[in-house]
Write an enzyme that holds these catalytic residues in place. Structure first.
Site, PDB file in Angstrom:
ATOM      1  N   ASP A 126       0.734  -4.562  -7.946  1.00 37.37           N
ATOM      2  CA  ASP A 126       0.160  -4.499  -6.591  1.00 37.37           C
ATOM      3  C   ASP A 126      -1.324  -4.159  -6.520  1.00 37.37           C
ATOM      4  O   ASP A 126      -1.743  -3.366  -5.673  1.00 37.37           O
ATOM      5  CB  ASP A 126       0.944  -3.487  -5.739  1.00 37.37           C
ATOM      6  N   ASP A 136       2.861  -6.969  -3.268  1.00 34.76           N
ATOM      7  CA  ASP A 136       3.554  -6.640  -2.034  1.00 34.76           C
ATOM      8  C   ASP A 136       3.320  -7.846  -1.114  1.00 34.76           C
ATOM      9  O   ASP A 136       2.177  -8.318  -0.985  1.00 34.76           O
ATOM     10  CB  ASP A 136       2.882  -5.377  -1.458  1.00 34.76           C
ATOM     11  N   HIS A 159       4.661  -8.884   2.473  1.00 34.71           N
ATOM     12  CA  HIS A 159       5.503  -8.586   3.624  1.00 34.71           C
ATOM     13  C   HIS A 159       5.310  -9.596   4.757  1.00 34.71           C
ATOM     14  O   HIS A 159       4.200 -10.080   4.982  1.00 34.71           O
ATOM     15  CB  HIS A 159       5.158  -7.201   4.178  1.00 34.71           C
ATOM     16  N   HIS A 215       0.410  -3.868   6.061  1.00 33.70           N
ATOM     17  CA  HIS A 215      -0.384  -4.128   4.850  1.00 33.70           C
ATOM     18  C   HIS A 215       0.224  -5.309   4.092  1.00 33.70           C
ATOM     19  O   HIS A 215       1.409  -5.586   4.223  1.00 33.70           O
ATOM     20  CB  HIS A 215      -0.408  -2.887   3.928  1.00 33.70           C
ATOM     21  N   LYS A 219       7.315  -9.335  -3.689  1.00 27.59           N
ATOM     22  CA  LYS A 219       8.385  -8.395  -3.309  1.00 27.59           C
ATOM     23  C   LYS A 219       8.154  -7.858  -1.909  1.00 27.59           C
ATOM     24  O   LYS A 219       7.038  -7.918  -1.405  1.00 27.59           O
ATOM     25  CB  LYS A 219       8.456  -7.264  -4.329  1.00 27.59           C
ATOM     26  N   CYS A 276       5.059   2.040  -5.772  1.00 28.60           N
ATOM     27  CA  CYS A 276       5.509   0.848  -6.484  1.00 28.60           C
ATOM     28  C   CYS A 276       5.411   0.961  -8.001  1.00 28.60           C
ATOM     29  O   CYS A 276       6.238   0.375  -8.709  1.00 28.60           O
ATOM     30  CB  CYS A 276       4.778  -0.377  -5.948  1.00 28.60           C
TER      31      CYS A 276
END
Ligand code: VGL
Ligand code: ZN
Length: 198
Positions: free
Chosen positions: A11, A53, A55, A72, A97, A141
């Site tokens: 990340d 990450d 999302h 974020h 993820k 993470c």
């Protein structure tokens, strides 16, 4: 590096760096050691993987939808891009993820590659037994990915000079290091690994 090893960069995205929407203090300080680590793994013809990450805009991970975080790393946004100075090699495997609206996706072992494979499947098919881990954030993470790797039976070494934490409560990163150590992770600096080779 007695067993086949791989590098996992967790990340290292704009939103977790200074100027981002969920910045880790000095998050960008990990870029330089990780670039050295990348060079080393590439020179040894060993795999390099990077989690991100990733999302949806409406995620239960975010405050507005019941979670604890400001928005974020929204899929496709500039904040979700890897730090511009991170020199990911051609062929680096990207693991996304936190893609589903209901998932936090803290662990890279909960993510998938573009072709839908899990990190565990990818590492197994590459015959990797040992992963070296750096990135952001130590207390979320990185920790979750290291614990996931240990649970999946991998040897894990964490680069102590190539991680940085959110530290919502003071000491969270130290606690994360203890948890990772108790789970059998080992620790070294990038220079410990690469220094002799330069
Ligand atoms: C992370 C908080 C929320 C991380 C991701 O990458 O460590 N932290 N989402
Ligand atoms: Zn997140």
């Amino acid at each position: 590096m007695e067993q086949r090893s791989a590098l996992l960069i967790v990340d290292l995205q704009n939103d977790f760096c200074p100027g981002g929407s969920l910045p880790v203090a000095e998050g960008d300080r990990v870029v330089e050691p990780l670039n050295l680590a990348i060079q080393f793994f590439v020179s040894q013809e060993l795999p390099v993987l990077a989690s991100r990450d990733w999302h949806p805009a409406r995620s239960g991970h975010f405050k507005d939808y019941g979670g604890i975080w400001p928005p974020h790393c929204i899929q496709g946004s500039n904040g979700a891009d890897f730090h511009a100075d991170l020199l990911l090699p051609d062929g680096a495997v990207i693991i996304s993820k936190g893609i589903e609206p209901g998932s936090d996706g803290y662990s890279a072992f909960d993510g998938k590659s573009a072709d839908g494979r899990t990190l565990q499947d990818i590492l197994s098919s590459l015959q990797v037994r040992h992963i070296f881990v750096g990135g952001l954030a130590t207390d979320y993470c990185v920790q979750a990915s290291v614990l996931g790797a240990r649970r999946a039976g991998f040897d894990v070494t964490v680069f102590t000079d190539a991680i940085a934490g959110v530290n919502i409560a003071p000491g969270d990163s130290e606690q994360a290091l203890e948890k990772m150590g108790s789970a059998g992770a080992r620790f070294c600096t990038v220079d410990d690994l690469v220094g002799t080779a330069r």
